[in-house]
Every structure is written in structure tokens, then in C-alpha cells.
Scaffold this active site. Structure first.
Site, PDB file in Angstrom:
ATOM      1  N   GLU A   1       0.800  -1.236   0.000  1.00  0.00           N
ATOM      2  CA  GLU A   1       0.000   0.000   0.000  1.00  0.00           C
ATOM      3  C   GLU A   1       0.829   1.281   0.000  1.00  0.00           C
ATOM      4  O   GLU A   1       0.612   2.168   0.819  1.00  0.00           O
ATOM      5  CB  GLU A   1      -0.977  -0.030   1.180  1.00  0.00           C
ATOM      6  CG  GLU A   1      -1.904  -1.239   1.136  1.00  0.00           C
ATOM      7  CD  GLU A   1      -2.882  -1.314   2.308  1.00  0.00           C
ATOM      8  OE1 GLU A   1      -2.704  -0.568   3.281  1.00  0.00           O
ATOM      9  OE2 GLU A   1      -3.811  -2.130   2.247  1.00  0.00           O
TER      10      GLU A   1
ATOM     11  N   GLU B   1      -6.514 -10.558  -0.901  1.00  0.00           N
ATOM     12  CA  GLU B   1      -7.278 -10.353   0.342  1.00  0.00           C
ATOM     13  C   GLU B   1      -8.775 -10.260   0.048  1.00  0.00           C
ATOM     14  O   GLU B   1      -9.460  -9.341   0.498  1.00  0.00           O
ATOM     15  CB  GLU B   1      -6.799  -9.074   1.042  1.00  0.00           C
ATOM     16  CG  GLU B   1      -5.315  -9.050   1.335  1.00  0.00           C
ATOM     17  CD  GLU B   1      -4.843  -7.779   2.046  1.00  0.00           C
ATOM     18  OE1 GLU B   1      -5.688  -7.003   2.523  1.00  0.00           O
ATOM     19  OE2 GLU B   1      -3.619  -7.574   2.125  1.00  0.00           O
TER      20      GLU B   1
HETATM   21  C1  XIL Z   1      -5.969  -5.837   8.536  1.00  0.00           C
HETATM   22  C2  XIL Z   1      -6.319  -6.967   9.493  1.00  0.00           C
HETATM   23  O1  XIL Z   1      -7.314  -7.769   8.902  1.00  0.00           O
HETATM   24  C3  XIL Z   1      -6.815  -6.405  10.813  1.00  0.00           C
HETATM   25  O2  XIL Z   1      -6.972  -7.429  11.765  1.00  0.00           O
HETATM   26  C4  XIL Z   1      -5.814  -5.367  11.349  1.00  0.00           C
HETATM   27  O3  XIL Z   1      -6.368  -4.760  12.502  1.00  0.00           O
HETATM   28  C5  XIL Z   1      -5.522  -4.305  10.309  1.00  0.00           C
HETATM   29  O4  XIL Z   1      -5.066  -4.929   9.122  1.00  0.00           O
HETATM   30  N1  XIL Z   1      -4.748  -4.393   3.811  1.00  0.00           N
HETATM   31  C6  XIL Z   1      -3.779  -5.266   4.231  1.00  0.00           C
HETATM   32  C7  XIL Z   1      -4.035  -6.112   5.433  1.00  0.00           C
HETATM   33  O5  XIL Z   1      -2.757  -5.419   3.551  1.00  0.00           O
HETATM   34  O6  XIL Z   1      -2.857  -6.375   6.142  1.00  0.00           O
HETATM   35  C8  XIL Z   1      -5.065  -5.482   6.338  1.00  0.00           C
HETATM   36  O7  XIL Z   1      -5.352  -6.393   7.388  1.00  0.00           O
HETATM   37  C9  XIL Z   1      -6.312  -5.117   5.563  1.00  0.00           C
HETATM   38  C10 XIL Z   1      -6.005  -4.126   4.480  1.00  0.00           C
END
Ligand code: XIL
Length: 377
Positions: free
Chosen positions: A165, A270
Site C-alpha cells: 500500500e 485479500e
Molecule cells: C488488517 C487486518 O485484517 C486487521 O486485523 C488489522 O487490525 C488491520 O489490518 N490491507 C492489508 C491487510 O494489507 O494487512 C489489512 O489487514 C487489511 C487491508
């Protein structure tokens, strides 16, 4: 032998079919599960994220479900900087080790998520006593973190989300990494990862990848790296989708095609589908304030109405139809969690709601979207 298995998992994820006999046998022995991953084994790897709570409790019924249904795993939080190196040079491996052990035991493709990110990274990383760390100090910390983590898991992890990101639409995200090192931090992170593990598959991971400006900017950075002799192998499209507010299938398709044309393997990294009304208009509002209001933004507290469930199944079906169409470009589809109750979408972007974004319900039974996907094969 360790390296052989790692290489096999990597090759099969990347669609490299020529495999030595010994490796082909290993594949046969791994193919006992009748879960979802088995159904899609000729298309792509299929996976999920494992939460810290699951790793901590060792919840065997959920872990057995994961082992049956999926063949690739990502740690939802356990391999982020704040978890692995909460204070300088004090590494905490416990949860990540358990995660990797589970992947090895079940012969799963194990993803390293994530090495360099603006979020879930402790303050000390960017500091030198009371002031901002210098460029040199931050680069050394980055190299040390990447080197130490990759080195520890080299035998088990061949795919790393190296940078996470870093880009907003058509520009760099403002972050301490950018502020202190400059945009070069992107290339440096990949260079450090590559020097630690020359054969690893290295990924840039981000959300909103359907945005054309973002695609263009990312591809430009990857090409810049290439010119410097630094290879980026793949791109992670997070794909946190919604039921009603996109992204449209055609935009996801364009992204997959564009990244593949740029020479990148695509990972859907994701995946989930938010079924709740958009919370962005209600930021800062207390859900409990009044009943009517709460009903509006958290409408399915007790159950998901069957009409919405059917739409969710349809949304997943169309997504997977697209993924199957482009299976030659896609290495892996990973859901961001297994059962609805553990999804981050219950608390983000607004805390305390009841969401239904995944394939398994709160009693761990497969939902309509699970069958919609399975029935495509
Ligand atoms: C999120 C997790 O799911 C949560 O438990 C945590 O509090 C915050 O991060 N993008 C990503 C992930 O690359 O690592 C993130 O995961 C969601 C958005």
C-alpha cells in the site's frame, strides 16, 4: 529436500507445469483434500488468512477446516513489523513460527505478509531518540528487518508481499518511509528482499487496484525497478469488494490484464465482499445512539436475509467466473479470513457491526457463495 518442496509449491503457484517426478509424487500425496482448493487445483491456488486469535488458541476445528478447504495461507497480522519486531532488534517469532509450521504440516503455499508498510509499524522505526531517523538509519533498519525475516523463513516461504500500500491513485502515499528515504524506498525494499533470497517471488500488494491511474503508476515503478536491475515478480490485488458499490467486474478484469501485460503475476490477495451499507458517510457516529440509525448502518444484526445472501452468492460467482477466465494470469486467490465472525469487516471502516463477507458462517458452515463458486467447476 526442504528447498525442493518450496520450489514445487512456488512453481505450481506460478503455473510452471514441467515438474520433476519426485515433485509430481509430492503433489499426488498432497491432493487428498476434497475442499475448495482441490476443486480449483488446475486453475490457481486458493487460500485464506489466519488470524492471531486462531494461532494463539490453536483452534483445531477452524485449523482443520482451513487445511481441508485451502492450499495457501497468509498471516492476517502475525508477520507485520509490529508483531515481528515490536522493539528494535527484539524479534518475537512465536506466532509467525506457528503459522509457518501449520503451512509446512499441510503442504501449503505460505505467503509472507508484509515487510514494508506505513501501518502496523512501530514508532521507533522512524525515530532516532526524540527526532526523526536519518535516511541512513531507516535504510539500515529496513535492510535488517527484511533480511532477518526472510532469512528465518527461507525454507518455508517463497512468496513475499515486500511493499504494501505505498501508492495512492497516481502518486506516492505520504508516509514516513517516503518522507525519510524518498521514493527510492520502494526499489530498495525489493533489492534487500532479493539479496536475501534470490529465487523468491516478490510482490507489490495494494487495494483499489481497479483504478487505472493506480495501475499505471504501479507499472511505472515496477519498470523503473527493472531498469535498475531489480525485479518485481507479481502484484497483489487485495480485492476488498462490496456488494453494491463495486468495483465493477470489467474494471477488475482490465487491471488483471494490464498487470499481466506488464509481466507481473497476479495474486488476488485479500478477497472479501462487504454486504453492509457504506459507512464512510457516517464516520464518527455512534452506532448505539438511536435505534433507527443503527438499523440503517448495521441492518443484519441477527441474520443475513436470504435475498441479500443470494446477491452475495451471485457477486462471488461473477468474481470467480472472471478469475477462471484469466486463470493463466492468476497465481492465487486468497480470502481475507475464513468465517464471518473473524472478519476485519465487522470493525472496519466502522466498529461493532455484523458483516457477512466470507465463505463460512458464524457456525463455520459453508454459505451460499461457497456453493456458487464450487458449482462453477
Ligand atoms: C488488517 C487486518 O485484517 C486487521 O486485523 C488489522 O487490525 C488491520 O489490518 N490491507 C492489508 C491487510 O494489507 O494487512 C489489512 O489487514 C487489511 C487491508
Amino acid at each position: 529436500m526442504k528447498q525442493t518442496r518450496r520450489k514445487f509449491l512456488l512453481q505450481s503457484a506460478l503455473g510452471i507445469s514441467a515438474m520433476p517426478l519426485v515433485v509430481a509424487n509430492l503433489r499426488a500425496s498432497a491432493a487428498v483434500s476434497s475442499g475448495l482448493a482441490e476443486v480449483f487445483k488446475d486453475d490457481f491456488h486458493l487460500g485464506t488468512a489466519i488470524s492471531d486469535a486462531t494461532l494463539r488458541s490453536g483452534d483445531s476445528s477452524l485449523l482443520n477446516l482451513i487445511a481441508r478447504e485451502f492450499n495457501t495461507i497468509t498471516a492476517e497480522n502475525a508477520m507485520k513489523w509490529e508483531s515481528l519486531q515490536p522493539s528494535e532488534n527484539q524479534f518475537s517469532w512465536h506466532l509467525a513460527d506457528d503459522f509457518v509450521k501449520f503451512g509446512r504440516k499441510n503442504k501449503m503455499l505460505t505467503i509472507g505478509h508484509t515487510l514494508v508498510w506505513h501501518s502496523q509499524t512501530p514508532e521507533y522505526v522512524f525515530k532516532n531518540k526524540a527526532s526523526l531517523a536519518s535516511r541512513g538509519i531507516l535504510l539500515r533498519r529496513m535492510q535488517n528487518h527484511i533480511g532477518t525475516v526472510i532469512d528465518r523463513y527461507k525454507d518455508s516461504i517463497a512468496i513475499w508481499d515486500v511493499v504494501n500500500e505505498a501508492i495512492e491513485q497516481n502518486k506516492w502515499r505520504r508516509s514516513k518511509w517516503l518522507e525519510i528515504i524518498g521514493e527510492e524506498y520502494f526499489a530498495k525494499a525489493f533489492a534487500f528482499a532479493r539479496e536475501t533470497d534470490p529465487t523468491a517471488h516478490l510482490i507489490y500488494n495494494d487495494y483499489n487496484m481497479h483504478n487505472p491511474d493506480k495501475q499505471e503508476f504501479i507499472i511505472a515503478q515496477v519498470n523503473k525497478c527493472k531498469k535498475m536491475g531489480i525485479r518485481v515478480d507479481g502484484v497483489g490485488m487485495e480485492c476488498h469488494a462490496t456488494l453494491d458499490e463495486g468495483p465493477p467486474i470489467v474494471e477488475i478484469e482490465t487491471a488483471i490484464v494490464n498487470f499481466a501485460k506488464a509481466g507481473l503475476r497476479v495474486h488476488i490477495s485479500e478477497l472479501d465482499v462487504d454486504v453492509l451499507p457504506s459507512a464512510w458517510d457516517y464516520q464518527g457516529a455512534e452506532i448505539d445512539v438511536n435505534y433507527e440509525y443503527s438499523e440503517k448502518i448495521n441492518p443484519y444484526k441477527n441474520a443475513l436475509p436470504s435475498a441479500v445472501s443470494a446477491r452475495l452468492a451471485e457477486r462471488y460467482r461473477e468474481l470467480f467466473e472472471l478469475f477462471i477466465k484469466h486463470r493463466d494470469k492468476i497465481a492465487r486467490i486468497s480470502f481475507w479470513g475464513t468465517t464471518d465472525d473473524e472478519s476485519w469487516k465487522n470493525d472496519w471502516p466502522m466498529a461493532g457491526r455484523t458483516n457477512y463477507p466470507l465463505l463460512f458462517d458464524r457456525s463455520r458452515s459453508p454459505k451460499a457463495p461457497y456453493f456458487a463458486i464450487k458449482n462453477l467447476k
